[in-house]
Design an enzyme around this catalytic site. Structure first.
Site, PDB file in Angstrom:
ATOM      1  N   GLU A 170     -13.431  81.950  -5.571  1.00  0.00           N
ATOM      2  CA  GLU A 170     -13.792  83.336  -5.241  1.00  0.00           C
ATOM      3  C   GLU A 170     -12.820  83.946  -4.231  1.00  0.00           C
ATOM      4  OE1 GLU A 170     -15.381  80.590  -4.671  1.00  0.00           O
ATOM      5  OE2 GLU A 170     -16.522  80.571  -2.791  1.00  0.00           O
ATOM      6  N   CYS A 216      -3.008  69.457  -1.751  1.00  0.00           N
ATOM      7  CA  CYS A 216      -3.693  68.153  -1.742  1.00  0.00           C
ATOM      8  C   CYS A 216      -2.708  66.995  -1.703  1.00  0.00           C
ATOM      9  CB  CYS A 216      -4.608  68.032  -2.942  1.00  0.00           C
ATOM     10  SG  CYS A 216      -3.682  68.030  -4.473  1.00  0.00           S
ATOM     11  N   GLU A 224      -9.211  65.620   7.174  1.00  0.00           N
ATOM     12  CA  GLU A 224      -8.271  66.467   6.420  1.00  0.00           C
ATOM     13  C   GLU A 224      -8.148  67.797   7.180  1.00  0.00           C
ATOM     14  OE1 GLU A 224      -9.501  68.203   2.592  1.00  0.00           O
ATOM     15  OE2 GLU A 224      -7.440  68.001   1.904  1.00  0.00           O
ATOM     16  N   LYS A 263     -13.957  78.987 -13.871  1.00  0.00           N
ATOM     17  CA  LYS A 263     -14.457  79.659 -12.668  1.00  0.00           C
ATOM     18  C   LYS A 263     -13.418  79.484 -11.567  1.00  0.00           C
ATOM     19  CE  LYS A 263     -16.370  78.819  -8.908  1.00  0.00           C
ATOM     20  NZ  LYS A 263     -15.789  79.693  -7.882  1.00  0.00           N
ATOM     21  N   PHE A 284      -8.949  77.182  -3.998  1.00  0.00           N
ATOM     22  CA  PHE A 284      -8.146  78.377  -3.694  1.00  0.00           C
ATOM     23  C   PHE A 284      -6.644  78.102  -3.650  1.00  0.00           C
ATOM     24  CE2 PHE A 284      -8.259  76.691   0.643  1.00  0.00           C
ATOM     25  CZ  PHE A 284      -6.965  76.957   1.061  1.00  0.00           C
ATOM     26  N   SER A 301     -12.811  70.361  -2.272  1.00  0.00           N
ATOM     27  CA  SER A 301     -12.991  69.473  -1.121  1.00  0.00           C
ATOM     28  C   SER A 301     -13.917  68.304  -1.481  1.00  0.00           C
ATOM     29  CB  SER A 301     -13.552  70.268   0.052  1.00  0.00           C
ATOM     30  OG  SER A 301     -14.728  70.918  -0.371  1.00  0.00           O
TER      31      SER A 301
HETATM   32  P1  NAD Z   1     -13.901  74.048  -1.958  1.00  0.00           P
HETATM   33  O1  NAD Z   1     -14.503  72.712  -2.206  1.00  0.00           O
HETATM   34  O2  NAD Z   1     -14.397  74.842  -0.813  1.00  0.00           O
HETATM   35  O3  NAD Z   1     -14.069  74.993  -3.247  1.00  0.00           O
HETATM   36  C1  NAD Z   1     -13.685  74.576  -4.524  1.00  0.00           C
HETATM   37  C2  NAD Z   1     -14.591  75.252  -5.558  1.00  0.00           C
HETATM   38  O4  NAD Z   1     -15.943  74.840  -5.338  1.00  0.00           O
HETATM   39  C3  NAD Z   1     -14.584  76.780  -5.489  1.00  0.00           C
HETATM   40  O5  NAD Z   1     -14.499  77.286  -6.802  1.00  0.00           O
HETATM   41  C4  NAD Z   1     -15.910  77.133  -4.828  1.00  0.00           C
HETATM   42  O6  NAD Z   1     -16.469  78.318  -5.335  1.00  0.00           O
HETATM   43  C5  NAD Z   1     -16.808  75.962  -5.181  1.00  0.00           C
HETATM   44  N1  NAD Z   1     -17.750  75.610  -4.104  1.00  0.00           N
HETATM   45  C6  NAD Z   1     -17.515  75.645  -2.763  1.00  0.00           C
HETATM   46  N2  NAD Z   1     -18.605  75.229  -2.089  1.00  0.00           N
HETATM   47  C7  NAD Z   1     -19.541  74.921  -3.023  1.00  0.00           C
HETATM   48  C8  NAD Z   1     -20.885  74.425  -2.942  1.00  0.00           C
HETATM   49  N3  NAD Z   1     -21.463  74.172  -1.780  1.00  0.00           N
HETATM   50  N4  NAD Z   1     -21.549  74.222  -4.098  1.00  0.00           N
HETATM   51  C9  NAD Z   1     -20.985  74.465  -5.295  1.00  0.00           C
HETATM   52  N5  NAD Z   1     -19.715  74.938  -5.421  1.00  0.00           N
HETATM   53  C10 NAD Z   1     -19.000  75.155  -4.300  1.00  0.00           C
HETATM   54  O7  NAD Z   1     -12.318  73.809  -1.847  1.00  0.00           O
HETATM   55  P2  NAD Z   1     -11.196  74.861  -1.430  1.00  0.00           P
HETATM   56  O8  NAD Z   1     -11.299  75.111   0.033  1.00  0.00           O
HETATM   57  O9  NAD Z   1     -11.167  75.987  -2.360  1.00  0.00           O
HETATM   58  O10 NAD Z   1      -9.874  73.981  -1.723  1.00  0.00           O
HETATM   59  C11 NAD Z   1      -9.296  73.111  -0.779  1.00  0.00           C
HETATM   60  C12 NAD Z   1      -9.710  71.679  -1.015  1.00  0.00           C
HETATM   61  O11 NAD Z   1      -9.354  71.284  -2.336  1.00  0.00           O
HETATM   62  C13 NAD Z   1      -8.998  70.700  -0.089  1.00  0.00           C
HETATM   63  O12 NAD Z   1      -9.929  69.753   0.350  1.00  0.00           O
HETATM   64  C14 NAD Z   1      -7.947  70.062  -0.990  1.00  0.00           C
HETATM   65  O13 NAD Z   1      -7.524  68.778  -0.594  1.00  0.00           O
HETATM   66  C15 NAD Z   1      -8.661  70.032  -2.289  1.00  0.00           C
HETATM   67  N6  NAD Z   1      -7.753  69.935  -3.413  1.00  0.00           N
HETATM   68  C16 NAD Z   1      -7.649  68.743  -4.041  1.00  0.00           C
HETATM   69  C17 NAD Z   1      -6.767  68.574  -5.090  1.00  0.00           C
HETATM   70  C18 NAD Z   1      -6.618  67.251  -5.768  1.00  0.00           C
HETATM   71  O14 NAD Z   1      -5.860  67.163  -6.721  1.00  0.00           O
HETATM   72  N7  NAD Z   1      -7.301  66.217  -5.320  1.00  0.00           N
HETATM   73  C19 NAD Z   1      -5.991  69.676  -5.521  1.00  0.00           C
HETATM   74  C20 NAD Z   1      -6.133  70.901  -4.870  1.00  0.00           C
HETATM   75  C21 NAD Z   1      -7.021  71.019  -3.809  1.00  0.00           C
END
Ligand code: NAD
Length: 488
Positions: free
Chosen positions: A175, A280, A381, A172, A148, A225
């Site tokens: 959401e 991140c 985090e 994708k 997000f 994450s």
């Molecule tokens: P998230 O892991 O909750 O969601 C990311 C994506 O995964 C979304 O599209 C979501 O629909 C999907 N998703 C979520 N739960 C899922 C599951 N159980 N099974 C399958 N798909 C699932 O992450 P977020 O809250 O949207 O973003 C924040 C996180 O992203 C933080 O931990 C941040 O550090 C990380 N991030 C990392 C980088 C990097 O370059 N390493 C960059 C941006 C964000």
């Protein structure tokens, strides 16, 4: 407004009735609804992308990049509009939102160099009349699953390189923030890519699982994450796909006594509290060494408490809200945990009230001081505007602390000593290193690195790593008739 999918060059309504509200986190106002799509929708997109693939890979690369030149111009022409959308659905300030799109556009520009980037290799006469060559071919249908916190940028770490190299694509978005990508796909529609080359599917876990399992999808990039990244990496690999999965972070900064304290304070505050800490590469704990402690603590507390928090489109606002109510509750609970574990709280941003935006999910900049080594708050985090302070006596102790963590996204050092900087660059266990830099975000012509639990895979996003990831190497050994290769 309901979000739509873009499949095979058409805007299509999702079959599902299940939706998630998209909320402006500064006001609490519902802006749109995301359909929580199904595997059938992934299947339709994968089918369209598979059918488009043979024609697209045969389109000369110099013609494929013409579409990217056009997309780049449209992204630039709509920069402000995209920025406003990002601020409204994600909460960051307008400047931060526009900055995010600068990075997206830069990746499109670098991928326009694909005719040079995907060149192969050839060695003549490895034996008499025999040549050997390596060519790069696209892998097929590829997909990105995005988080997000950068609704516009993340897909651009991958998509421009993939399609320029001849692959077809599915995005994708998160959401929670689908509106920016919906708008960008309107621009993609205007570019006029052949049907099925670029597709958009909205949804959550079911759509992700559909992507992970679909036999036609050959390569997947994920950013989000760490727990989900591990799941994506393992599941995609079990289905025989190429996969790279970027995870969470807990980024340290070391402040040495010889640092320019004014510069260090400003840059660390921008890193820790920019994007409300939902980045991140945000610095989330600062380790002061020896005499740096008192000056830095005093100055960073001032910087934290003077930051202007509010709605990101209002002028003068330096920091917006967190993404939703659950995130605000989680961050406030973690601050509470830090206090229970023994941290002091010289700047407390909980219970923030922003006049005119009482329905928003604001947490103001917070400083936790004297955070105990080994505590849960020192490891977790937080993903909010919270900076933890720790103190040690030597550079070696500080580097041990940095390297003791689970994550390895970024580590920074503030110093005026060349030897300390070189030692840190050499020894710090993180993929992105900052020397007197608070957000060491790689330009598009470098890979976006990440180590340890911040990254699962081999090739990263951006630059030549993206070319490697989205192409497969074919090695050809060719014997030529003697009469063609003999010396005349
Ligand atoms: P998230 O892991 O909750 O969601 C990311 C994506 O995964 C979304 O599209 C979501 O629909 C999907 N998703 C979520 N739960 C899922 C599951 N159980 N099974 C399958 N798909 C699932 O992450 P977020 O809250 O949207 O973003 C924040 C996180 O992203 C933080 O931990 C941040 O550090 C990380 N991030 C990392 C980088 C990097 O370059 N390493 C960059 C941006 C964000």
């Amino acid at each position: 407004m309901d979000m739509m999918n873009y499949i095979n060059g058409e805007w299509v309504k999702s079959h599902t009735n299940e939706t998630l509200d998209v909320i402006n986190p500064a006001t609490g106002q519902v802006l749109a609804k995301t359909p929580l799509g199904s595997k059938a929708e992934v299947d339709a997109a994968a089918k369209a992308a598979s059918e488009a693939f043979p024609g697209w890979r045969r389109t000369p690369v110099q013609e494929r990049v013409q579409y990217l030149f056009k997309l780049r111009d449209l992204l630039k022409a709509n920069h402000d509009e995209i920025g406003r959308l990002i601020t409204n659905e994600c909460g960051k300030t307008f400047e931060e939102a526009k900055g995010e799109m600068v990075r997206a556009i830069e990746n499109v520009e670098v991928a326009c160099g694909m005719p040079m980037m995907m060149k192969g290799e050839l060695v003549e006469d490895i034996a008499a009349g025999i040549d050997e060559l390596m060519i790069r071919q696209p892998v097929g249908v590829c997909a990105t699953i995005a988080p997000f916190n950068f609704p516009g940028m993340i897909a651009f770490w991958f998509l421009p390189y993939a399609i320029a190299a001849g692959n077809t694509y599915i995005v994708k978005p998160s959401e929670k923030v689908p509106m920016t990508m919906q708008f960008i796909f309107k621009l993609i529609e205007q570019v006029g890519f052949p049907k099925g080359v670029v597709n958009l599917v909205n949804g959550a876990k079911e759509v992700v699982d559909g992507i992970l399992e679909h036999p036609a999808i050959r390569a997947i990039t994920f950013v989000g994450s760490t727990n989900v990244a591990k799941y994506i990496y393992a599941t995609a690999a079990a289905h025989g796909k190429r996969v790279q999965a970027q995870g969470g972070a807990k980024n340290p900064v070391i402040v040495l006594p010889d640092a320019d304290m004014e510069m260090a304070t400003k840059i660390v505050a921008d890193s820790a509290f920019g994007c409300a800490g939902q980045r991140c590469l945000a610095v989330s704990f600062a380790v002061t060494v020896a005499d740096a402690r008192n000056t830095f603590t005093e100055m960073i507390c001032d910087a934290a408490s003077s930051r202007v928090v509010g709605y990101g489109l209002d002028s003068g606002v330096q920091m917006g809200p967190l993404i939703n109510a659950a995130s605000k509750a989680r961050v406030e609970q973690l601050i509470g945990l830090g206090i229970q574990e023994g941290a002091a709280i010289p700047v407390d941003g909980r219970d923030a009230r922003i006049r005119g935006y009482e329905g928003g999910y604001f947490v103001k900049p917070t400083i936790l001081a004297d955070v105990p080594r080994g505590s849960e708050i020192a490891r977790t985090e937080i993903f909010g505007p919270v900076l933890s302070l720790m103190h040690v006596n030597t550079v070696d102790e500080a580097i041990d602390l940095v390297n003791g963590g689970q994550y390895g996204n970024q580590a920074s050092l503030f110093t005026s000593s060349g030897s300390a900087a070189r030692k840190f660059r050499y020894e710090a266990e993180a993929g992105n290193i900052g020397i007197n830099i608070g957000v060491a975000a790689p330009m598009a012509f470098f890979p976006f690195s990440g180590w340890k639990d911040s990254f699962f895979g081999d090739m990263h996003g951006q630059s030549m790593d993206a070319v490697e990831f989205f192409t497969q190497k074919k090695v050809v050994v060719e014997r030529w008739p003697k009469e063609w290769s003999r010396k005349f």
